[in-house]
Design a protein around this motif. Structure first.
Motif, PDB file in Angstrom:
ATOM      1  N   LYS A  28     -41.885 -24.026 -46.033  1.00 22.35           N
ATOM      2  CA  LYS A  28     -42.386 -23.833 -44.665  1.00 22.35           C
ATOM      3  C   LYS A  28     -42.463 -25.167 -43.935  1.00 22.35           C
ATOM      4  CE  LYS A  28     -43.589 -20.619 -41.902  1.00 22.35           C
ATOM      5  NZ  LYS A  28     -42.700 -19.448 -41.670  1.00 22.35           N
ATOM      6  N   VAL A  29     -42.959 -26.182 -44.638  1.00 15.28           N
ATOM      7  CA  VAL A  29     -43.108 -27.489 -44.008  1.00 15.28           C
ATOM      8  C   VAL A  29     -41.743 -28.010 -43.580  1.00 15.28           C
ATOM      9  CG1 VAL A  29     -43.755 -29.894 -44.408  1.00 15.28           C
ATOM     10  CG2 VAL A  29     -45.212 -28.061 -45.240  1.00 15.28           C
ATOM     11  N   ARG A  30     -40.747 -27.835 -44.475  1.00 13.10           N
ATOM     12  CA  ARG A  30     -39.423 -28.317 -44.142  1.00 13.10           C
ATOM     13  C   ARG A  30     -38.863 -27.575 -42.914  1.00 13.10           C
ATOM     14  NH1 ARG A  30     -35.099 -27.265 -48.454  1.00 13.10           N
ATOM     15  NH2 ARG A  30     -36.222 -28.778 -49.698  1.00 13.10           N
ATOM     16  N   GLU A  31     -39.114 -26.236 -42.904  1.00 11.21           N
ATOM     17  CA  GLU A  31     -38.643 -25.438 -41.775  1.00 11.21           C
ATOM     18  C   GLU A  31     -39.177 -25.983 -40.447  1.00 11.21           C
ATOM     19  OE1 GLU A  31     -39.467 -21.008 -41.208  1.00 11.21           O
ATOM     20  OE2 GLU A  31     -38.143 -21.066 -42.979  1.00 11.21           O
ATOM     21  N   PHE A  32     -40.488 -26.279 -40.458  1.00 12.28           N
ATOM     22  CA  PHE A  32     -41.106 -26.812 -39.237  1.00 12.28           C
ATOM     23  C   PHE A  32     -40.507 -28.145 -38.868  1.00 12.28           C
ATOM     24  CE2 PHE A  32     -44.222 -23.521 -39.380  1.00 12.28           C
ATOM     25  CZ  PHE A  32     -44.723 -23.444 -38.094  1.00 12.28           C
ATOM     26  N   LYS A  33     -40.298 -28.980 -39.841  1.00  8.49           N
ATOM     27  CA  LYS A  33     -39.766 -30.313 -39.564  1.00  8.49           C
ATOM     28  C   LYS A  33     -38.352 -30.214 -39.001  1.00  8.49           C
ATOM     29  CE  LYS A  33     -42.334 -33.285 -42.688  1.00  8.49           C
ATOM     30  NZ  LYS A  33     -42.283 -33.954 -43.996  1.00  8.49           N
ATOM     31  N   LEU A  34     -37.544 -29.313 -39.595  1.00 11.54           N
ATOM     32  CA  LEU A  34     -36.178 -29.138 -39.112  1.00 11.54           C
ATOM     33  C   LEU A  34     -36.185 -28.688 -37.662  1.00 11.54           C
ATOM     34  CD1 LEU A  34     -34.454 -27.425 -42.162  1.00 11.54           C
ATOM     35  CD2 LEU A  34     -34.014 -29.707 -41.279  1.00 11.54           C
ATOM     36  N   GLN A  35     -37.126 -27.748 -37.392  1.00  8.24           N
ATOM     37  CA  GLN A  35     -37.227 -27.277 -36.014  1.00  8.24           C
ATOM     38  C   GLN A  35     -37.551 -28.420 -35.086  1.00  8.24           C
ATOM     39  OE1 GLN A  35     -39.938 -24.000 -35.473  1.00  8.24           O
ATOM     40  NE2 GLN A  35     -38.392 -22.579 -36.284  1.00  8.24           N
ATOM     41  N   ALA A  36     -38.493 -29.250 -35.536  1.00 10.59           N
ATOM     42  CA  ALA A  36     -38.900 -30.375 -34.710  1.00 10.59           C
ATOM     43  C   ALA A  36     -37.724 -31.308 -34.467  1.00 10.59           C
ATOM     44  CB  ALA A  36     -40.042 -31.132 -35.375  1.00 10.59           C
ATOM     45  N   LEU A  37     -36.821 -31.401 -35.409  1.00 13.83           N
ATOM     46  CA  LEU A  37     -35.646 -32.266 -35.262  1.00 13.83           C
ATOM     47  C   LEU A  37     -34.481 -31.528 -34.615  1.00 13.83           C
ATOM     48  CD1 LEU A  37     -35.792 -33.945 -38.784  1.00 13.83           C
ATOM     49  CD2 LEU A  37     -36.188 -35.103 -36.617  1.00 13.83           C
ATOM     50  N   HIS A  38     -34.704 -30.261 -34.318  1.00 15.55           N
ATOM     51  CA  HIS A  38     -33.696 -29.419 -33.673  1.00 15.55           C
ATOM     52  C   HIS A  38     -32.479 -29.219 -34.549  1.00 15.55           C
ATOM     53  CE1 HIS A  38     -36.172 -29.618 -30.123  1.00 15.55           C
ATOM     54  NE2 HIS A  38     -36.124 -30.945 -30.163  1.00 15.55           N
ATOM     55  N   ILE A  39     -32.707 -28.983 -35.798  1.00 19.49           N
ATOM     56  CA  ILE A  39     -31.580 -28.673 -36.683  1.00 19.49           C
ATOM     57  C   ILE A  39     -31.671 -27.206 -37.063  1.00 19.49           C
ATOM     58  CG2 ILE A  39     -30.517 -29.157 -38.937  1.00 19.49           C
ATOM     59  CD1 ILE A  39     -31.831 -31.974 -38.668  1.00 19.49           C
ATOM     60  N   SER A  40     -30.597 -26.501 -36.879  1.00 27.46           N
ATOM     61  CA  SER A  40     -30.627 -25.064 -37.183  1.00 27.46           C
ATOM     62  C   SER A  40     -30.464 -24.849 -38.687  1.00 27.46           C
ATOM     63  CB  SER A  40     -29.516 -24.345 -36.434  1.00 27.46           C
ATOM     64  OG  SER A  40     -28.276 -24.659 -37.032  1.00 27.46           O
ATOM     65  N   PRO A  41     -30.953 -23.745 -39.221  1.00 32.69           N
ATOM     66  CA  PRO A  41     -30.811 -23.470 -40.664  1.00 32.69           C
ATOM     67  C   PRO A  41     -29.351 -23.453 -41.083  1.00 32.69           C
ATOM     68  CG  PRO A  41     -32.320 -21.933 -39.632  1.00 32.69           C
ATOM     69  CD  PRO A  41     -31.731 -22.725 -38.525  1.00 32.69           C
ATOM     70  N   GLU A  42     -28.442 -23.038 -40.209  1.00 34.98           N
ATOM     71  CA  GLU A  42     -27.021 -23.001 -40.563  1.00 34.98           C
ATOM     72  C   GLU A  42     -26.509 -24.405 -40.853  1.00 34.98           C
ATOM     73  OE1 GLU A  42     -28.061 -21.319 -37.609  1.00 34.98           O
ATOM     74  OE2 GLU A  42     -28.277 -19.503 -38.825  1.00 34.98           O
ATOM     75  N   VAL A  43     -26.883 -25.302 -39.945  1.00 35.24           N
ATOM     76  CA  VAL A  43     -26.461 -26.696 -40.138  1.00 35.24           C
ATOM     77  C   VAL A  43     -27.008 -27.235 -41.458  1.00 35.24           C
ATOM     78  CG1 VAL A  43     -26.636 -29.050 -39.235  1.00 35.24           C
ATOM     79  CG2 VAL A  43     -26.293 -27.135 -37.666  1.00 35.24           C
ATOM     80  N   MET A  44     -28.265 -26.848 -41.705  1.00 37.41           N
ATOM     81  CA  MET A  44     -28.906 -27.303 -42.937  1.00 37.41           C
ATOM     82  C   MET A  44     -28.139 -26.815 -44.173  1.00 37.41           C
ATOM     83  SD  MET A  44     -31.294 -29.148 -43.881  1.00 37.41           S
ATOM     84  CE  MET A  44     -31.259 -29.610 -45.593  1.00 37.41           C
ATOM     85  N   ASN A  45     -27.733 -25.562 -44.145  1.00 36.99           N
ATOM     86  CA  ASN A  45     -26.955 -25.015 -45.254  1.00 36.99           C
ATOM     87  C   ASN A  45     -25.655 -25.767 -45.444  1.00 36.99           C
ATOM     88  OD1 ASN A  45     -28.681 -23.155 -46.202  1.00 36.99           O
ATOM     89  ND2 ASN A  45     -27.769 -21.393 -45.131  1.00 36.99           N
ATOM     90  N   GLU A  46     -25.045 -26.120 -44.303  1.00 35.12           N
ATOM     91  CA  GLU A  46     -23.805 -26.886 -44.368  1.00 35.12           C
ATOM     92  C   GLU A  46     -24.010 -28.222 -45.078  1.00 35.12           C
ATOM     93  OE1 GLU A  46     -20.403 -26.638 -43.154  1.00 35.12           O
ATOM     94  OE2 GLU A  46     -21.083 -24.588 -43.580  1.00 35.12           O
ATOM     95  N   LEU A  47     -25.192 -28.795 -44.804  1.00 34.73           N
ATOM     96  CA  LEU A  47     -25.468 -30.128 -45.350  1.00 34.73           C
ATOM     97  C   LEU A  47     -25.685 -30.095 -46.860  1.00 34.73           C
ATOM     98  CD1 LEU A  47     -27.838 -31.750 -42.752  1.00 34.73           C
ATOM     99  CD2 LEU A  47     -25.553 -32.508 -43.400  1.00 34.73           C
ATOM    100  N   GLU A  48     -26.228 -28.981 -47.290  1.00 41.27           N
ATOM    101  CA  GLU A  48     -26.598 -28.925 -48.707  1.00 41.27           C
ATOM    102  C   GLU A  48     -25.360 -28.965 -49.598  1.00 41.27           C
ATOM    103  OE1 GLU A  48     -29.272 -25.675 -50.098  1.00 41.27           O
ATOM    104  OE2 GLU A  48     -30.639 -26.955 -48.938  1.00 41.27           O
ATOM    105  N   SER A  49     -25.429 -29.728 -50.636  1.00 42.89           N
ATOM    106  CA  SER A  49     -24.290 -29.763 -51.556  1.00 42.89           C
ATOM    107  C   SER A  49     -24.817 -29.749 -52.989  1.00 42.89           C
ATOM    108  CB  SER A  49     -23.464 -31.018 -51.308  1.00 42.89           C
ATOM    109  OG  SER A  49     -24.298 -32.141 -51.426  1.00 42.89           O
ATOM    110  N   ASN A  50     -24.051 -29.116 -53.838  1.00 43.23           N
ATOM    111  CA  ASN A  50     -24.452 -29.027 -55.245  1.00 43.23           C
ATOM    112  C   ASN A  50     -23.305 -29.574 -56.069  1.00 43.23           C
ATOM    113  OD1 ASN A  50     -25.694 -28.461 -57.541  1.00 43.23           O
ATOM    114  ND2 ASN A  50     -26.061 -26.294 -57.113  1.00 43.23           N
TER     115      ASN A  50
END
Lengths: 445, 308
Positions: free
Chosen positions: A136-158
């Protein structure tokens, strides 16, 4: 030859008919299976127990975050005071209470969240709650930085490293550990067998000395025949016991687990999936890995492994049990054996420890090589190295052959020495033998 | 009479300790041969050499005309002094096992065991475990196992220990019967009265050396020293005693009799015969007792060992 067979038969029957042997043979698998069943049962009960955690959320941030999960279910406590909430959690016997205080900023609120429990909470519940809050905290922070969850998924790498050997074949992580475990299993089996049945041989020699039947018998057969018959008869009894254990433990485990409703077949089906069937699956990374493991397991030279196991097992056992027989002959009772046991057990222990610490790490390193050549540890250490094969990337041929030659030479030497000590020792009474005394015996004609 | 067993210059040492020093013995066939000696003299080592449990350092043993070899163990029955049985094994099974180790077939062993068990009235012990038996009972079974394969040579080391007098007598009779049937017996014991009763030949070993051997009767002849036990009724015993002492060596004698006559032990001097003494005595009073003192095995044993 006839006499040797007679002795083997008697030793075998004496061992197998022994009450404690029968009890041990019958009870051990039952005890082991009961223990496994108990562990499985407790784990099941533990996971089935529904734990209820109350949530007192006074902030605007975490609504709908705590929903039903596998580890616990959550109850919403709104609009009551903290004291009251604690009281009711206590009274209702709930697992705990999450208190989320008031606040404007999620960072500050998150810092002040507290979890009230009777005892210290289990790791999985704690981890899950922390995960939810983090999320939840990360979600809020991302919102504050104006990053959409889609972009976030793109960033994630395994990322996972692909391992390939020099000939270009794919390799899997952990496969060398797995191989070492298989080899270690064989090595451990050899050690346990030597310790358990070697001591049986020793006790049986001491029994013949204390009952004073020994002189009657060796006026009919040569002491060496008696010693050999004793070792072989006892080991046959041991093999009988092991086979009974393995079969009955297998059957019992299968039976108990299916009674308890755990799908044994499920494991089987998974293990038996054919490569073709695997390919029809939508191959994900993990199935690929399983495929690689299966390939690697199939590639282990089972034939060589089993032949070598039989060879190392028999020679190793014969070496150690003749030492045990000689010790039994040298003493008058079991308490006197202590001083001689330590030097016998030491190389066995060394083999196991060196095996687990050094061979697992580096199966073909200098320490592993040295201990797999040294005849008193080679049955254990070489067995741990062998699953990677012989020749090529595995154990070099010269090492395997040298190790076996050393082992055979040691076998002949030790049996010769042990037979000498045995021959003199069985007729010695009332003397507490020292190493010096035993050395003198070697020179008797 | 042929010798069943001949030991030629047998020596054996364990480290610095010499157990047998150049011992030669001849054991005639069909006799009972007493192997005597103090504790630790080397008897057991000698017996173990015959049984091929240990081997001589030098010298050799000839059995039945051949050099002793491993096949001969089937023709030897050995009852060691330190003997026992497997405690948790059944009597019958154990006897069968030991008989088979001596090279008998199972059926033959069964037949003979049945005979012996009936003979010694122990038939109902067959299925008992040895730990249920008393010491004497176990000894009986050991005896049966020793003689079962009808060996040419029997070696008994203290065979009567652990037996009550009735059973000891039973075993003694069995040993004599075995001798009658042609077996040769080596008999090692510290009980001199059984040596007197049983042995034809003896050998005495002391401190690793053989110090005496031969026919018991010959040895006794060698050890006789012209001593007679005499009882005489006389009016003046003190005077007679003094008179006798001037001619012979006289000591007091102890034997049982009905009267209270003078009891003396008189040793003849060189050149005298028993008749000389007897004739003299008849002139002095009424002779009630006149017997030669034959040295006992016990006396021979003690004297020889001491002299050494």
């Amino acid at each position: 030859m006839d006499k040797l067979l007679l002795i083997i038969k008697r030793e075998y029957m004496a061992k197998v008919r022994n009450k404690s042997f029968i009890v041990l043979t019958v009870l051990s698998p039952i005890i082991i299976v009961a223990m496994i069943a108990l562990v499985v049962y407790l784990a099941k009960v533990n996971s089935e127990e529904k734990r209820i955690v109350a949530v007192l959320d006074e902030s605007p941030f975490f609504s709908h975050q705590f929903t039903e999960g596998t580890e616990a279910s959550y109850i919403d406590f709104s609009n009551i005071s903290l004291e009251k909430a604690i009281d009711s959690v206590h009274a209702a016997g709930y697992y705990g209470l999450i208190h989320i205080p008031e606040g404007d900023k999620i960072d500050i609120v998150a810092d002040k969240i507290q979890f009230y429990t009777k005892e210290s909470p289990s790791m999985d519940i704690l981890g899950s709650i922390e995960g939810k809050i983090e999320h939840k905290v990360r979600e809020f922070k991302l919102q504050a930085l104006h990053i959409s969850p889609e972009v976030m998924n793109e960033l994630e790498s395994n990322y996972e490293m692909r391992i390939v050997n020099f000939s270009g074949e794919k390799n899997v992580k952990g496969i060398s550990e797995l191989k070492a475990f298989i080899g270690g299993g064989f090595g451990y089996l050899i050690m346990m067998f030597i310790i358990i049945y070697g001591a049986f041989v020793m006790r049986s020699v001491i029994e013949e000395k204390t009952t004073r039947i020994i002189e009657v018998i060796i006026s009919s057969v040569r002491p060496f025949q008696l010693m050999l018959g004793k070792i072989l008869g006892t080991s046959l009894a041991g093999i009988t016991q092991f086979v009974i254990w393995i079969i009955s433990a297998g059957l019992l485990t299968y039976g108990v687990l299916s009674v308890m409703g755990i799908e044994v077949d499920a494991f089987h089906n998974q293990a038996n999936i054919s490569p073709e069937a695997m390919e029809t699956f939508n191959t994900t990374a993990s199935q690929d890995t399983i495929q690689l493991y299966v390939n690697e397991l199939v590639k282990i030279p089972w034939g060589t492994l089993i032949i070598c196991f039989l060879l190392y097992f028999s020679l190793g056992y014969l070496i150690y049990s003749s030492i045990y027989a000689a010790i039994g002959a040298a003493v008058d009772n079991e308490t006197d054996t202590q001083q001689f046991m330590f030097p016998v057990i030491t190389p066995l222990m060394l083999g196991i420890y060196v095996g687990f610490f050094s061979v697992f790490e580096n199966p073909h390193g200098p320490i592993a090589v040295a201990f797999s050549l040294f005849p008193l540890t080679s049955p254990i250490v070489m067995m741990m190295r062998l699953p990677s094969g012989v020749g090529g990337a595995g154990v070099p041929w010269w090492q395997l052959i040298t190790s076996i030659i050393f082992l055979i030479m040691t076998f002949l030497f030790i049996v010769w020495i042990a037979a000498k000590i045995y021959r003199v020792g069985i007729l010695m009474y009332g003397k507490k033998p020292s190493y010096k005394e035993i050395y003198k015996w070697l020179k008797y004609k | 009479m042929a010798n069943l067993l001949v030991a030629q210059n047998v020596s054996k040492s364990f480290g610095d300790y010499t157990a047998l020093n150049n011992v030669s013995l001849e054991i005639p066939e069909g006799t009972i041969f007493g192997l005597l000696g103090p504790n630790g003299a080397g008897k057991t080592t000698f017996i173990r050499i015959i049984n091929q449990i240990t081997y001589p350092d030098t010298g050799k043993v000839i059995f039945n005309g051949e050099d002793l070899k491993s096949e001969h163990v089937q023709m030897i029955g050995y009852l060691p002094e330190e003997r026992g049985l497997y405690k948790s094994m059944k009597v019958g099974e154990q006897a069968l096992y030991l008989a088979q180790l001596k090279g008998m077939s199972k059926s033959e062993a069964q037949k003979k065991l049945k005979y012996w068990f009936e003979r010694l009235e122990i038939g109902d012990w067959w299925n008992k475990k040895v730990q249920e038996l008393s010491k004497g009972m176990a000894q009986k079974i050991q005896f049966v196992v020793t003689v079962l394969h009808e060996p040419k040579l029997l070696i008994f080391d203290e065979p009567f220990s652990g037996f009550d007098p009735i059973n000891a007598n039973l075993i003694k009779d069995e040993i004599l019967r075995l001798k009658e049937n042609g077996s040769t017996v080596i008999f090692s014991t510290h009980r001199m009265e059984s040596v007197e009763e049983l042995c034809d030949h003896i050998a005495l070993i002391n401190k690793s050396n053989k110090i005496l051997d031969g026919k018991l009767i010959d040895i006794k002849r060698d050890f006789r020293n012209g001593t007679y036990e005499v009882g005489i009724e006389t009016a003046n015993p003190d005077v007679l005693k003094k008179e006798l002492a001037t001619k012979f060596t006289v000591t007091k004698a102890q034997f049982r009799s009905l009267g209270d006559e003078l009891k003396l032990r008189i040793q003849l001097q060189e050149g005298h015969t028993a008749n000389d003494l007897l004739m003299y005595l008849t002139t002095q009073g009424l002779v009630t007792h006149f017997v030669e003192v034959i040295p006992t095995a016990n006396e021979i044993f003690i004297e020889t060992v001491k002299r050494n």
